[in-house]
Design a protein around this motif. Sequence first.
Motif, PDB file in Angstrom:
ATOM      1  N   SER A 192      12.417  19.796   7.125  1.00  0.00           N
ATOM      2  CA  SER A 192      11.027  20.236   7.109  1.00  0.00           C
ATOM      3  C   SER A 192      10.923  21.724   6.806  1.00  0.00           C
ATOM      4  O   SER A 192      10.032  22.173   6.072  1.00  0.00           O
ATOM      5  CB  SER A 192      10.376  19.912   8.459  1.00  0.00           C
ATOM      6  OG  SER A 192       8.991  20.151   8.427  1.00  0.00           O
ATOM      7  N   SER A 243       5.446  19.532   7.831  1.00  0.00           N
ATOM      8  CA  SER A 243       5.500  18.366   8.711  1.00  0.00           C
ATOM      9  C   SER A 243       4.587  17.221   8.288  1.00  0.00           C
ATOM     10  O   SER A 243       4.673  16.130   8.849  1.00  0.00           O
ATOM     11  CB  SER A 243       5.169  18.778  10.151  1.00  0.00           C
ATOM     12  OG  SER A 243       3.908  19.416  10.225  1.00  0.00           O
ATOM     13  N   ALA A 244       3.724  17.433   7.300  1.00  0.00           N
ATOM     14  CA  ALA A 244       2.937  16.311   6.781  1.00  0.00           C
ATOM     15  C   ALA A 244       3.808  15.390   5.936  1.00  0.00           C
ATOM     16  O   ALA A 244       3.433  14.240   5.695  1.00  0.00           O
ATOM     17  CB  ALA A 244       1.764  16.821   5.951  1.00  0.00           C
ATOM     18  N   THR A 290      -4.778  23.651  13.868  1.00  0.00           N
ATOM     19  CA  THR A 290      -3.792  23.343  12.852  1.00  0.00           C
ATOM     20  C   THR A 290      -4.539  22.612  11.741  1.00  0.00           C
ATOM     21  O   THR A 290      -5.212  21.605  12.014  1.00  0.00           O
ATOM     22  CB  THR A 290      -2.677  22.439  13.402  1.00  0.00           C
ATOM     23  OG1 THR A 290      -2.001  23.079  14.474  1.00  0.00           O
ATOM     24  CG2 THR A 290      -1.685  22.046  12.329  1.00  0.00           C
ATOM     25  N   GLU A 302       8.974  16.751  11.605  1.00  0.00           N
ATOM     26  CA  GLU A 302       8.696  18.065  12.167  1.00  0.00           C
ATOM     27  C   GLU A 302       9.924  18.694  12.803  1.00  0.00           C
ATOM     28  O   GLU A 302      10.797  18.016  13.343  1.00  0.00           O
ATOM     29  CB  GLU A 302       7.591  17.957  13.217  1.00  0.00           C
ATOM     30  CG  GLU A 302       7.987  17.145  14.444  1.00  0.00           C
ATOM     31  CD  GLU A 302       6.882  17.064  15.485  1.00  0.00           C
ATOM     32  OE1 GLU A 302       7.143  17.439  16.635  1.00  0.00           O
ATOM     33  OE2 GLU A 302       5.770  16.615  15.138  1.00  0.00           O
ATOM     34  N   ARG A 330      -4.985  20.206   8.655  1.00  0.00           N
ATOM     35  CA  ARG A 330      -4.302  19.011   8.159  1.00  0.00           C
ATOM     36  C   ARG A 330      -5.154  18.317   7.089  1.00  0.00           C
ATOM     37  O   ARG A 330      -5.606  17.183   7.269  1.00  0.00           O
ATOM     38  CB  ARG A 330      -4.022  18.039   9.314  1.00  0.00           C
ATOM     39  CG  ARG A 330      -3.075  18.603  10.376  1.00  0.00           C
ATOM     40  CD  ARG A 330      -2.779  17.576  11.465  1.00  0.00           C
ATOM     41  NE  ARG A 330      -1.726  18.008  12.364  1.00  0.00           N
ATOM     42  CZ  ARG A 330      -1.925  18.521  13.579  1.00  0.00           C
ATOM     43  NH1 ARG A 330      -3.175  18.664  14.037  1.00  0.00           N
ATOM     44  NH2 ARG A 330      -0.907  18.882  14.329  1.00  0.00           N
ATOM     45  N   ASP A 359       0.044  21.766   8.497  1.00  0.00           N
ATOM     46  CA  ASP A 359       1.079  20.779   8.189  1.00  0.00           C
ATOM     47  C   ASP A 359       1.259  20.634   6.684  1.00  0.00           C
ATOM     48  O   ASP A 359       2.249  20.052   6.233  1.00  0.00           O
ATOM     49  CB  ASP A 359       0.698  19.405   8.743  1.00  0.00           C
ATOM     50  CG  ASP A 359       0.707  19.343  10.267  1.00  0.00           C
ATOM     51  OD1 ASP A 359       1.064  20.351  10.905  1.00  0.00           O
ATOM     52  OD2 ASP A 359       0.341  18.280  10.814  1.00  0.00           O
ATOM     53  N   HIS A 365       3.371  24.620   9.642  1.00  0.00           N
ATOM     54  CA  HIS A 365       3.403  24.177  11.029  1.00  0.00           C
ATOM     55  C   HIS A 365       4.530  23.178  11.267  1.00  0.00           C
ATOM     56  O   HIS A 365       4.514  22.065  10.739  1.00  0.00           O
ATOM     57  CB  HIS A 365       2.052  23.538  11.364  1.00  0.00           C
ATOM     58  CG  HIS A 365       1.913  23.072  12.763  1.00  0.00           C
ATOM     59  ND1 HIS A 365       1.689  21.748  13.090  1.00  0.00           N
ATOM     60  CD2 HIS A 365       1.955  23.740  13.940  1.00  0.00           C
ATOM     61  CE1 HIS A 365       1.584  21.622  14.391  1.00  0.00           C
ATOM     62  NE2 HIS A 365       1.750  22.824  14.942  1.00  0.00           N
ATOM     63  N   ARG A 366       5.527  23.585  12.041  1.00  0.00           N
ATOM     64  CA  ARG A 366       6.730  22.777  12.272  1.00  0.00           C
ATOM     65  C   ARG A 366       7.407  22.430  10.955  1.00  0.00           C
ATOM     66  O   ARG A 366       8.007  21.373  10.775  1.00  0.00           O
ATOM     67  CB  ARG A 366       6.422  21.513  13.074  1.00  0.00           C
ATOM     68  CG  ARG A 366       5.638  21.769  14.354  1.00  0.00           C
ATOM     69  CD  ARG A 366       5.327  20.485  15.111  1.00  0.00           C
ATOM     70  NE  ARG A 366       4.177  20.677  15.984  1.00  0.00           N
ATOM     71  CZ  ARG A 366       3.561  19.711  16.654  1.00  0.00           C
ATOM     72  NH1 ARG A 366       4.002  18.466  16.566  1.00  0.00           N
ATOM     73  NH2 ARG A 366       2.519  19.969  17.417  1.00  0.00           N
TER      74      ARG A 366
END
Length: 360
Positions: free
Chosen positions: A54, A44-45, A275, A49, A277, A302, A40-41
Amino acid sequence: MQKSTLLCAAALAAAAGTLSTADAAVFNTLTGDAPIVIAHRGASAYVSENTLASTEMALDMAAPYVENDVQMTKDGVLVVMHDGTLDRTTNIENLYERRNGGYNVADFTLAEIKQLTVDTKINTGYDFLLSGDKAYEVPTFAEQLDLISTYNAANGTEYGILIEGKYGFNADTNRAVMETLKEKGYTTADKAMIQSFDFGNVFDYALLEDELGMDLGIAQLGDASWNGYAWTVSNLISLQNMAQYTDTVAISYGSLSQAFIEAAHDLGLSVYGWTFRPSDLEAAESLMASFLDWGLDGFITDNPDLVDAAIGATTSFAAAQMFLMAEDSLPAVPVPAALPLLCTGLGALALLRRRRARAA
Protein backbone atom coordinates in the motif's frame (compact mmCIF):
# COMPACT_ATOMS: atom_id res chain seq x y z
CA MET A 1 -18.67 28.65 -20.33
CA GLN A 2 -18.04 24.89 -20.06
CA LYS A 3 -15.08 23.67 -18.05
CA SER A 4 -13.71 21.78 -21.05
CA THR A 5 -13.62 25.04 -23.02
CA LEU A 6 -11.66 26.73 -20.26
CA LEU A 7 -9.18 23.86 -20.14
CA CYS A 8 -8.62 24.16 -23.89
CA ALA A 9 -8.06 27.89 -23.53
CA ALA A 10 -5.48 27.28 -20.83
CA ALA A 11 -3.71 24.73 -23.01
CA LEU A 12 -3.54 27.17 -25.92
CA ALA A 13 -2.19 29.91 -23.67
CA ALA A 14 0.49 27.61 -22.31
CA ALA A 15 1.42 26.51 -25.84
CA ALA A 16 1.81 30.14 -26.84
CA GLY A 17 4.07 30.81 -23.88
CA THR A 18 1.61 33.18 -22.25
CA LEU A 19 1.01 31.22 -19.04
CA SER A 20 3.44 29.66 -16.60
CA THR A 21 2.69 26.82 -14.23
CA ALA A 22 3.82 28.95 -11.30
CA ASP A 23 1.07 31.45 -12.05
CA ALA A 24 -1.58 28.83 -12.65
CA ALA A 25 -3.51 29.20 -9.41
CA VAL A 26 -3.47 30.83 -6.01
CA PHE A 27 -4.93 28.74 -3.21
CA ASN A 28 -6.38 29.91 0.09
CA THR A 29 -4.09 27.59 2.02
CA LEU A 30 -1.82 28.86 4.78
CA THR A 31 1.11 29.12 2.35
CA GLY A 32 -0.82 29.89 -0.83
CA ASP A 33 0.48 26.66 -2.35
CA ALA A 34 -1.66 23.78 -3.54
CA PRO A 35 -2.85 21.52 -0.70
CA ILE A 36 -0.85 18.37 -0.09
CA VAL A 37 -2.17 14.87 -0.70
CA ILE A 38 -1.65 12.37 2.13
CA ALA A 39 -2.22 8.69 1.35
CA HIS A 40 -4.27 7.27 4.23
CA ARG A 41 -2.71 3.97 5.34
CA GLY A 42 -1.10 4.04 1.89
CA ALA A 43 -3.21 3.63 -1.23
CA SER A 44 -5.72 1.77 0.89
CA ALA A 45 -8.63 2.00 -1.55
CA TYR A 46 -6.73 -0.35 -3.83
CA VAL A 47 -4.47 -2.59 -1.75
CA SER A 48 -4.38 -3.69 1.87
CA GLU A 49 -3.97 -0.88 4.38
CA ASN A 50 -0.74 -0.34 6.31
CA THR A 51 1.28 -2.75 4.16
CA LEU A 52 4.47 -2.16 2.21
CA ALA A 53 2.40 -2.80 -0.93
CA SER A 54 0.00 0.00 0.00
CA THR A 55 2.88 2.35 0.76
CA GLU A 56 4.65 1.57 -2.51
CA MET A 57 1.51 2.10 -4.58
CA ALA A 58 0.89 5.45 -2.85
CA LEU A 59 4.43 6.54 -3.69
CA ASP A 60 3.87 5.51 -7.31
CA MET A 61 0.81 7.79 -7.23
CA ALA A 62 3.14 10.63 -6.20
CA ALA A 63 1.55 11.16 -2.77
CA PRO A 64 3.90 13.59 -0.98
CA TYR A 65 3.20 11.88 2.34
CA VAL A 66 2.04 8.38 3.26
CA GLU A 67 0.05 8.16 6.49
CA ASN A 68 0.51 5.01 8.55
CA ASP A 69 -0.26 3.92 12.10
CA VAL A 70 2.07 2.41 14.68
CA GLN A 71 1.57 -0.03 17.54
CA MET A 72 3.98 -1.80 19.90
CA THR A 73 4.34 -5.61 20.01
CA LYS A 74 4.69 -7.72 23.15
CA ASP A 75 8.48 -7.73 22.77
CA GLY A 76 8.76 -3.98 22.22
CA VAL A 77 8.96 -3.65 18.42
CA LEU A 78 7.01 -0.99 16.54
CA VAL A 79 4.79 -2.38 13.79
CA VAL A 80 2.55 -0.67 11.26
CA MET A 81 -1.03 -1.47 12.24
CA HIS A 82 -4.15 0.66 12.59
CA ASP A 83 -6.14 -1.40 15.08
CA GLY A 84 -5.02 -2.35 18.54
CA THR A 85 -6.07 -5.87 17.52
CA LEU A 86 -4.96 -8.12 14.67
CA ASP A 87 -8.13 -10.00 13.72
CA ARG A 88 -9.81 -7.42 11.45
CA THR A 89 -6.98 -7.17 8.95
CA THR A 90 -5.00 -10.43 9.19
CA ASN A 91 -5.47 -14.20 9.18
CA ILE A 92 -4.47 -14.55 12.83
CA GLU A 93 -7.57 -16.57 13.75
CA ASN A 94 -6.29 -19.35 11.49
CA LEU A 95 -2.95 -19.53 13.29
CA TYR A 96 -3.31 -18.60 16.96
CA GLU A 97 -5.74 -18.92 19.83
CA ARG A 98 -7.06 -15.83 21.57
CA ARG A 99 -4.95 -14.37 24.36
CA ASN A 100 -6.49 -12.40 27.20
CA GLY A 101 -9.80 -12.78 25.41
CA GLY A 102 -8.69 -11.38 22.07
CA TYR A 103 -5.96 -10.74 19.53
CA ASN A 104 -4.30 -7.60 20.82
CA VAL A 105 -1.09 -6.52 19.07
CA ALA A 106 0.47 -6.08 22.51
CA ASP A 107 -0.06 -9.79 23.31
CA PHE A 108 1.95 -11.15 20.37
CA THR A 109 5.67 -11.02 19.57
CA LEU A 110 7.09 -9.71 16.34
CA ALA A 111 8.08 -13.23 15.29
CA GLU A 112 4.48 -14.36 15.72
CA ILE A 113 3.05 -11.35 13.91
CA LYS A 114 5.45 -11.91 11.01
CA GLN A 115 3.73 -15.27 10.39
CA LEU A 116 0.51 -13.44 9.52
CA THR A 117 -0.75 -12.31 6.14
CA VAL A 118 -2.71 -9.09 5.85
CA ASP A 119 -6.05 -9.67 4.15
CA THR A 120 -5.41 -8.64 0.57
CA LYS A 121 -7.06 -6.46 -2.02
CA ILE A 122 -4.66 -7.66 -4.69
CA ASN A 123 -4.24 -5.85 -7.99
CA THR A 124 -2.70 -8.82 -9.78
CA GLY A 125 -1.31 -6.66 -12.58
CA TYR A 126 0.70 -4.47 -10.23
CA ASP A 127 4.41 -5.10 -9.90
CA PHE A 128 5.63 -4.29 -6.39
CA LEU A 129 9.32 -4.00 -7.20
CA LEU A 130 10.45 -2.87 -3.75
CA SER A 131 7.97 -4.61 -1.44
CA GLY A 132 8.61 -8.06 -2.93
CA ASP A 133 7.65 -11.02 -0.76
CA LYS A 134 7.04 -8.69 2.19
CA ALA A 135 4.27 -6.85 0.36
CA TYR A 136 1.46 -8.27 2.50
CA GLU A 137 3.23 -8.93 5.78
CA VAL A 138 2.66 -6.73 8.81
CA PRO A 139 5.70 -4.44 8.41
CA THR A 140 7.79 -3.06 11.19
CA PHE A 141 7.95 0.71 11.43
CA ALA A 142 11.64 0.54 10.52
CA GLU A 143 10.86 -1.53 7.40
CA GLN A 144 8.34 1.03 6.24
CA LEU A 145 10.77 3.92 6.67
CA ASP A 146 13.43 1.93 4.81
CA LEU A 147 11.02 1.36 1.92
CA ILE A 148 10.30 5.08 1.58
CA SER A 149 14.02 5.88 1.73
CA THR A 150 14.84 3.24 -0.88
CA TYR A 151 12.07 4.49 -3.15
CA ASN A 152 13.27 8.09 -2.88
CA ALA A 153 16.86 7.10 -3.63
CA ALA A 154 15.82 5.03 -6.66
CA ASN A 155 13.46 7.63 -8.14
CA GLY A 156 14.94 10.98 -7.16
CA THR A 157 11.87 11.79 -5.08
CA GLU A 158 11.50 13.32 -1.62
CA TYR A 159 8.33 11.72 -0.31
CA GLY A 160 7.69 11.62 3.43
CA ILE A 161 5.58 9.99 6.10
CA LEU A 162 2.79 11.07 8.44
CA ILE A 163 2.83 8.79 11.48
CA GLU A 164 -0.19 8.33 13.69
CA GLY A 165 0.39 7.16 17.24
CA LYS A 166 -2.57 4.79 17.38
CA TYR A 167 -2.52 4.17 21.12
CA GLY A 168 -3.35 5.87 24.41
CA PHE A 169 -0.71 7.90 26.15
CA ASN A 170 2.48 5.87 26.43
CA ALA A 171 5.76 7.67 27.03
CA ASP A 172 7.89 4.62 26.17
CA THR A 173 6.16 4.09 22.82
CA ASN A 174 6.39 7.80 22.04
CA ARG A 175 10.13 7.75 22.64
CA ALA A 176 10.58 4.60 20.55
CA VAL A 177 8.72 6.21 17.62
CA MET A 178 10.76 9.40 17.77
CA GLU A 179 14.08 7.61 18.22
CA THR A 180 13.32 5.34 15.24
CA LEU A 181 12.56 8.37 13.10
CA LYS A 182 15.84 9.98 14.12
CA GLU A 183 17.82 6.79 13.51
CA LYS A 184 16.38 6.52 9.99
CA GLY A 185 17.05 10.18 9.15
CA TYR A 186 13.44 11.39 9.32
CA THR A 187 14.12 14.44 11.46
CA THR A 188 12.56 17.34 9.56
CA ALA A 189 9.00 18.26 8.58
CA ASP A 190 9.63 17.71 4.88
CA LYS A 191 10.35 14.07 5.70
CA ALA A 192 8.08 13.31 8.63
CA MET A 193 5.02 14.52 10.49
CA ILE A 194 3.47 12.88 13.54
CA GLN A 195 -0.07 12.99 14.92
CA SER A 196 -2.38 11.42 17.48
CA PHE A 197 -5.89 11.69 18.85
CA ASP A 198 -4.39 11.54 22.33
CA PHE A 199 -3.57 15.07 23.50
CA GLY A 200 -0.92 13.77 25.89
CA ASN A 201 0.90 12.02 23.07
CA VAL A 202 0.95 15.15 20.92
CA PHE A 203 2.36 17.28 23.72
CA ASP A 204 4.94 14.57 24.44
CA TYR A 205 5.99 14.48 20.77
CA ALA A 206 6.67 18.22 20.98
CA LEU A 207 8.85 17.75 24.07
CA LEU A 208 10.72 14.83 22.54
CA GLU A 209 11.46 16.60 19.29
CA ASP A 210 13.16 19.39 21.26
CA GLU A 211 15.09 16.88 23.35
CA LEU A 212 16.24 14.89 20.31
CA GLY A 213 17.05 17.91 18.15
CA MET A 214 14.35 17.21 15.57
CA ASP A 215 12.01 19.55 13.71
CA LEU A 216 8.99 17.48 12.68
CA GLY A 217 5.51 18.56 11.78
CA ILE A 218 3.27 17.86 14.78
CA ALA A 219 -0.50 17.53 14.39
CA GLN A 220 -3.45 17.08 16.73
CA LEU A 221 -6.24 14.84 15.47
CA GLY A 222 -9.87 15.45 16.38
CA ASP A 223 -13.07 17.27 15.47
CA ALA A 224 -13.62 20.98 14.97
CA SER A 225 -15.68 22.43 17.84
CA TRP A 226 -16.97 25.85 18.85
CA ASN A 227 -17.45 26.23 22.62
CA GLY A 228 -19.17 29.60 22.45
CA TYR A 229 -15.95 31.53 22.96
CA ALA A 230 -13.26 29.92 20.85
CA TRP A 231 -12.59 27.23 18.27
CA THR A 232 -11.31 24.03 19.85
CA VAL A 233 -10.34 20.51 18.86
CA SER A 234 -12.80 17.97 20.23
CA ASN A 235 -14.05 20.52 22.83
CA LEU A 236 -10.84 20.09 24.81
CA ILE A 237 -8.07 22.50 23.82
CA SER A 238 -8.41 25.81 22.02
CA LEU A 239 -6.62 26.49 18.76
CA GLN A 240 -4.82 29.35 20.49
CA ASN A 241 -3.30 27.01 23.06
CA MET A 242 -2.57 24.35 20.47
CA ALA A 243 -0.61 26.80 18.36
CA GLN A 244 1.98 26.96 21.15
CA TYR A 245 3.25 23.43 20.43
CA THR A 246 1.73 22.08 17.20
CA ASP A 247 1.94 23.00 13.52
CA THR A 248 -1.25 21.43 12.27
CA VAL A 249 -4.71 20.27 13.27
CA ALA A 250 -6.04 17.19 11.45
CA ILE A 251 -9.83 17.32 11.53
CA SER A 252 -12.69 15.07 10.44
CA TYR A 253 -13.88 16.78 7.30
CA GLY A 254 -17.54 16.55 8.30
CA SER A 255 -16.88 18.92 11.20
CA LEU A 256 -14.82 21.46 9.23
CA SER A 257 -15.99 24.92 8.26
CA GLN A 258 -14.48 27.93 6.57
CA ALA A 259 -14.54 29.80 9.90
CA PHE A 260 -12.51 27.09 11.62
CA ILE A 261 -9.90 26.96 8.85
CA GLU A 262 -9.57 30.75 8.83
CA ALA A 263 -9.19 30.83 12.63
CA ALA A 264 -6.45 28.17 12.45
CA HIS A 265 -4.66 30.04 9.65
CA ASP A 266 -4.77 33.26 11.68
CA LEU A 267 -2.76 31.42 14.35
CA GLY A 268 -0.29 29.97 11.85
CA LEU A 269 -1.78 26.47 12.01
CA SER A 270 -2.35 24.42 8.88
CA VAL A 271 -5.46 22.24 8.66
CA TYR A 272 -5.74 18.73 7.23
CA GLY A 273 -9.04 16.96 6.63
CA TRP A 274 -9.71 13.22 6.96
CA THR A 275 -10.71 10.85 5.46
CA PHE A 276 -11.68 11.50 1.83
CA ARG A 277 -12.92 8.40 -0.04
CA PRO A 278 -14.26 9.45 -3.46
CA SER A 279 -15.49 6.76 -5.85
CA ASP A 280 -14.20 8.47 -9.01
CA LEU A 281 -12.77 11.76 -10.26
CA GLU A 282 -16.15 13.48 -10.58
CA ALA A 283 -17.00 12.52 -7.00
CA ALA A 284 -13.58 13.76 -5.83
CA GLU A 285 -14.09 17.16 -7.45
CA SER A 286 -17.56 17.49 -5.94
CA LEU A 287 -16.47 16.34 -2.48
CA MET A 288 -13.42 18.59 -2.39
CA ALA A 289 -14.83 21.77 -3.93
CA SER A 290 -15.79 23.62 -0.74
CA PHE A 291 -12.63 22.59 1.09
CA LEU A 292 -10.47 23.89 -1.73
CA ASP A 293 -12.36 27.20 -1.61
CA TRP A 294 -11.90 27.37 2.17
CA GLY A 295 -8.16 26.78 1.93
CA LEU A 296 -7.79 23.29 3.41
CA ASP A 297 -4.05 22.60 3.52
CA GLY A 298 -4.06 18.82 3.20
CA PHE A 299 -6.35 16.00 2.11
CA ILE A 300 -5.92 12.67 3.90
CA THR A 301 -7.38 10.12 1.52
CA ASP A 302 -7.65 6.44 0.64
CA ASN A 303 -7.57 7.53 -3.04
CA PRO A 304 -4.47 9.69 -3.52
CA ASP A 305 -4.68 9.40 -7.30
CA LEU A 306 -8.23 10.81 -7.50
CA VAL A 307 -7.61 13.59 -4.98
CA ASP A 308 -4.41 14.58 -6.73
CA ALA A 309 -6.20 14.66 -10.08
CA ALA A 310 -9.01 16.79 -8.63
CA ILE A 311 -6.52 19.33 -7.29
CA GLY A 312 -4.82 19.35 -10.69
CA ALA A 313 -8.12 19.95 -12.44
CA THR A 314 -8.79 22.87 -10.08
CA THR A 315 -5.38 24.34 -10.89
CA SER A 316 -6.03 24.04 -14.63
CA PHE A 317 -9.46 25.64 -14.23
CA ALA A 318 -7.98 28.60 -12.34
CA ALA A 319 -5.25 28.94 -14.94
CA ALA A 320 -7.83 29.05 -17.70
CA GLN A 321 -9.79 31.75 -15.90
CA MET A 322 -6.65 33.87 -15.63
CA PHE A 323 -5.99 33.37 -19.33
CA LEU A 324 -9.50 34.42 -20.31
CA MET A 325 -9.29 37.55 -18.14
CA ALA A 326 -6.11 38.58 -19.96
CA GLU A 327 -7.27 37.36 -23.36
CA ASP A 328 -7.92 40.80 -24.85
CA SER A 329 -4.36 41.94 -24.19
CA LEU A 330 -2.70 38.91 -25.82
CA PRO A 331 -1.38 38.95 -29.37
CA ALA A 332 -3.29 36.82 -31.83
CA VAL A 333 -1.95 33.30 -32.24
CA PRO A 334 -2.90 30.78 -34.90
CA VAL A 335 -5.26 28.04 -33.78
CA PRO A 336 -3.46 24.68 -33.93
CA ALA A 337 -4.90 22.25 -36.42
CA ALA A 338 -4.92 19.64 -33.68
CA LEU A 339 -7.14 21.67 -31.31
CA PRO A 340 -10.14 19.27 -31.45
CA LEU A 341 -7.88 16.36 -30.58
CA LEU A 342 -6.21 18.43 -27.85
CA CYS A 343 -9.52 19.26 -26.22
CA THR A 344 -10.63 15.65 -26.34
CA GLY A 345 -7.33 14.54 -24.86
CA LEU A 346 -7.53 16.96 -21.96
CA GLY A 347 -10.65 15.24 -20.69
CA ALA A 348 -8.85 11.92 -20.68
CA LEU A 349 -5.70 13.36 -19.14
CA ALA A 350 -7.69 14.66 -16.20
CA LEU A 351 -8.49 11.07 -15.32
CA LEU A 352 -4.88 9.97 -15.22
CA ARG A 353 -3.00 9.96 -11.96
CA ARG A 354 0.46 11.44 -11.82
CA ARG A 355 3.05 8.69 -11.86
CA ARG A 356 6.76 9.09 -11.37
CA ALA A 357 8.80 6.98 -13.76
CA ARG A 358 10.45 4.17 -11.88
CA ALA A 359 14.19 3.67 -12.15
CA ALA A 360 15.17 1.10 -14.73
